[in-house]
Design a protein around this motif. Structure first.
Motif, short mmCIF file in Angstrom:
data_model
loop_
_atom_site.label_atom_id
_atom_site.label_comp_id
_atom_site.label_asym_id
_atom_site.label_seq_id
_atom_site.Cartn_x
_atom_site.Cartn_y
_atom_site.Cartn_z
N ARG B 2 0.83 -1.19 0.00
CA ARG B 2 0.00 0.00 0.00
C ARG B 2 0.88 1.26 0.00
O ARG B 2 0.60 2.22 -0.70
CB ARG B 2 -0.92 -0.03 1.22
CG ARG B 2 -1.91 1.10 1.23
CD ARG B 2 -3.02 0.89 2.21
NE ARG B 2 -3.83 2.09 2.27
CZ ARG B 2 -3.62 3.07 3.14
NH1 ARG B 2 -2.63 2.99 4.00
NH2 ARG B 2 -4.39 4.14 3.14
N GLN B 6 1.27 4.28 -3.03
CA GLN B 6 0.98 5.71 -2.79
C GLN B 6 2.08 6.62 -3.33
O GLN B 6 1.90 7.83 -3.43
CB GLN B 6 0.85 5.97 -1.29
CG GLN B 6 -0.46 5.45 -0.71
CD GLN B 6 -0.56 5.68 0.77
OE1 GLN B 6 0.46 5.84 1.45
NE2 GLN B 6 -1.77 5.71 1.29
N PHE B 16 8.57 10.45 -4.81
CA PHE B 16 8.10 11.31 -3.70
C PHE B 16 7.09 10.54 -2.88
O PHE B 16 6.16 9.93 -3.42
CB PHE B 16 7.46 12.58 -4.27
CG PHE B 16 6.82 13.44 -3.22
CD1 PHE B 16 7.60 14.14 -2.30
CD2 PHE B 16 5.44 13.54 -3.13
CE1 PHE B 16 7.01 14.93 -1.32
CE2 PHE B 16 4.84 14.33 -2.15
CZ PHE B 16 5.63 15.02 -1.24
N PRO B 18 4.17 10.98 -0.50
CA PRO B 18 3.26 12.04 -0.05
C PRO B 18 2.91 11.96 1.44
O PRO B 18 2.44 12.93 2.02
CB PRO B 18 2.01 11.83 -0.90
CG PRO B 18 2.07 10.43 -1.37
CD PRO B 18 3.52 10.04 -1.43
N ALA B 19 3.16 10.81 2.07
CA ALA B 19 2.81 10.68 3.49
C ALA B 19 3.88 11.26 4.39
O ALA B 19 3.60 11.70 5.50
CB ALA B 19 2.58 9.22 3.84
N THR B 20 5.13 11.28 3.91
CA THR B 20 6.22 11.75 4.78
C THR B 20 6.96 12.95 4.22
O THR B 20 7.72 13.60 4.93
CB THR B 20 7.27 10.64 4.97
OG1 THR B 20 7.85 10.34 3.68
CG2 THR B 20 6.66 9.37 5.56
N GLY B 21 6.78 13.24 2.93
CA GLY B 21 7.52 14.34 2.30
C GLY B 21 8.91 13.94 1.86
O GLY B 21 9.66 14.75 1.33
N ASP B 22 9.29 12.68 2.07
CA ASP B 22 10.62 12.22 1.63
C ASP B 22 10.65 12.10 0.12
O ASP B 22 9.65 11.72 -0.51
CB ASP B 22 10.94 10.83 2.20
CG ASP B 22 11.18 10.87 3.70
OD1 ASP B 22 11.63 11.93 4.18
OD2 ASP B 22 10.92 9.86 4.38
#
Lengths: 346, 78
Positions: B2, B6, B16, B18-22
């Motif tokens: 999952r 994402q 990229f 999107p959940a952590t910005g890494d």
């Protein structure tokens, strides 16, 4: 729509910027709102005073201390002079006074959109446990201390390294007990008691700017990660993120505590664990980031405060980049002279 | 799986989260592995795809895939 005159504080767009310019700029960008921005400054050198494409007129304010009588008088003078309809306070130190005087201001036709005093106190670093008890966040192990002995006991119990924090501002990581004691004294001298000793937690440091309607609904949220910060710890570059756990917790916070007004929530996310670090009861200095990705929270606040139409909560895209930059303007001395001698700009 | 689905992945291999910005960059090989994992291919299927596309031995491809799994774990993506 009736033209509105909105007072905005925190127009000190310096190396430790106040949120005011981002808030004012956001209001100006709502094409349907006809706003005049009145800058409420504490220093004649606040750059916002000179940024006449964002701030239309500025007034020097007395400090928000004591009973606040002089402060209110000044706001009433501004009301008389330019017709102040609403104030968006953006600095921590003035929020309690605005909350206390909200009714008086409203009676004089000056609206605010702020949390109540109970809500304001709740978000104090020494009260975050009450939030942890009601929403799906964890708090780093925390002790509130008011003596060196208690500090040393807390360090012993939590284990090094620890964060030593002032109750309003500043936090230092301490790797030894001696270092913790030294930071304790520095913070007490600058900000007074109590001092917070906290476990150091690791993970992704994420922030959210949000706006609650006071009835348990969100008027908009944007999550970000700071990619680089200045020596003062202020964001320089950042990226929008969508961390479901964090955004879910923020929604829960608004719903559970019926938060009214803007706020910034600072979190650390480590896998499935979400740590709550801090809640600031105002717009953060990077608020324009949210506006830039389509979530104009200052405009939504004003619309809500005046009962104007507020569009459904807008979504935003993750992966949008924020870059702060420096810029200069050159002007003559007139504005500065007026700010010094008359306490207001022409 | 999952978490991998994402990710925003560009054709040039810029990734990229999107959940952590890494964000990070993967090589062409890494991009093939990542695409395979996101498409739900098994490790063995990815190994054979790598061996064929990049003209390397199955052993080398298997080692590369293991390394890639290690990197994904270190980024909290597996």
């Amino acid at each position: 729509m009736k033209p509105l005159t909105i007072g905005v504080s925190g127009i000190n767009a310096i190396d430790n910027p106040g949120p005011g310019i981002g808030v004012a700029r956001s209001l100006k960008e709502d094409a349907e709102l006809e706003v005049t921005i009145v800058g409420l400054a504490y220093d004649a050198m606040d750059p916002g005073i000179y940024m006449d494409w964002v701030v239309d007129k500025s007034f020097i304010m007395p400090y928000p201390s004591g009973s606040g009588d002089a402060f209110i008088e000044r706001l009433l003078y501004i009301k008389e002079k330019v017709g102040l309809d609403c104030v968006i306070p953006n600095l921590d130190a003035e929020i309690p006074l605005y909350i206390k005087c909200a009714r008086t201001l409203a009676e004089h036709g000056i609206r605010t959109f702020l949390p109540g005093m109970d809500q304001f106190k709740l978000r104090g670093k020494d009260h975050l446990g009450e939030i942890e008890a009601k929403i799906a966040v964890s708090l780093p192990r925390t002790k509130v201390v008011s003596s060196v002995e208690a500090l040393m006991e807390a360090v012993e119990e939590i284990g090094l390294p620890v964060m030593v924090k002032g109750s309003f501002y500043k936090a230092y990581r301490s790797f030894t007990t001696a270092e913790a004691v030294s930071h304790y004294h520095t913070l007490v001298a600058e900000w007074g008691y109590p001092i917070i000793v906290q476990e150091v937690v690791t993970g992704d440091e994420l922030n959210v700017v949000g706006l609650g309607d006071g009835e348990g609904h969100s008027l908009g949220l944007v999550g970000i990660k700071k990619l680089s910060i200045t020596a003062l710890g202020k964001i320089w570059t950042g990226v929008t993120v969508k961390n479901e756990k964090m955004l879910g917790a923020v929604d829960e916070f608004i719903r559970e505590f019926k938060w009214r007004g803007p706020f910034e929530m600072e979190c650390i996310v480590n896998g499935d664990r979400l740590y709550l670090i801090e809640i600031n009861p105002r717009f953060p200095a990077w608020s324009y980031f949210a506006t830039g990705v389509g979530v104009n929270l200052p405009s939504r606040l004003v619309r809500r405060a005046f009962g104007l139409p507020v569009a459904p909560v807008p979504d935003y895209q993750a992966g949008k980049l924020f870059v702060r930059y420096t810029y200069e303007l050159v002007t003559d001395m007139t504005t500065f002279q007026n700010a010094i001698t008359r306490g207001e700009t022409p | 799986m999952r978490k991998l689905s994402q990710l925003a992945v560009s054709a040039e291999g810029f990734v990229f989260n999107p959940a952590t910005g890494d964000s990070f960059q993967v090589s062409q090989t890494g991009l093939t592995v990542l695409d395979g994992l996101r498409d739900g291919l098994s490790d063995e299927e990815i190994v054979h795809q790598l061996a064929e596309e990049f003209e390397v031995s199955v052993e080398d491809a298997r080692r590369d895939l293991m390394d890639f799994h290690g990197s994904l774990k270190s980024f909290g993506l597996e």
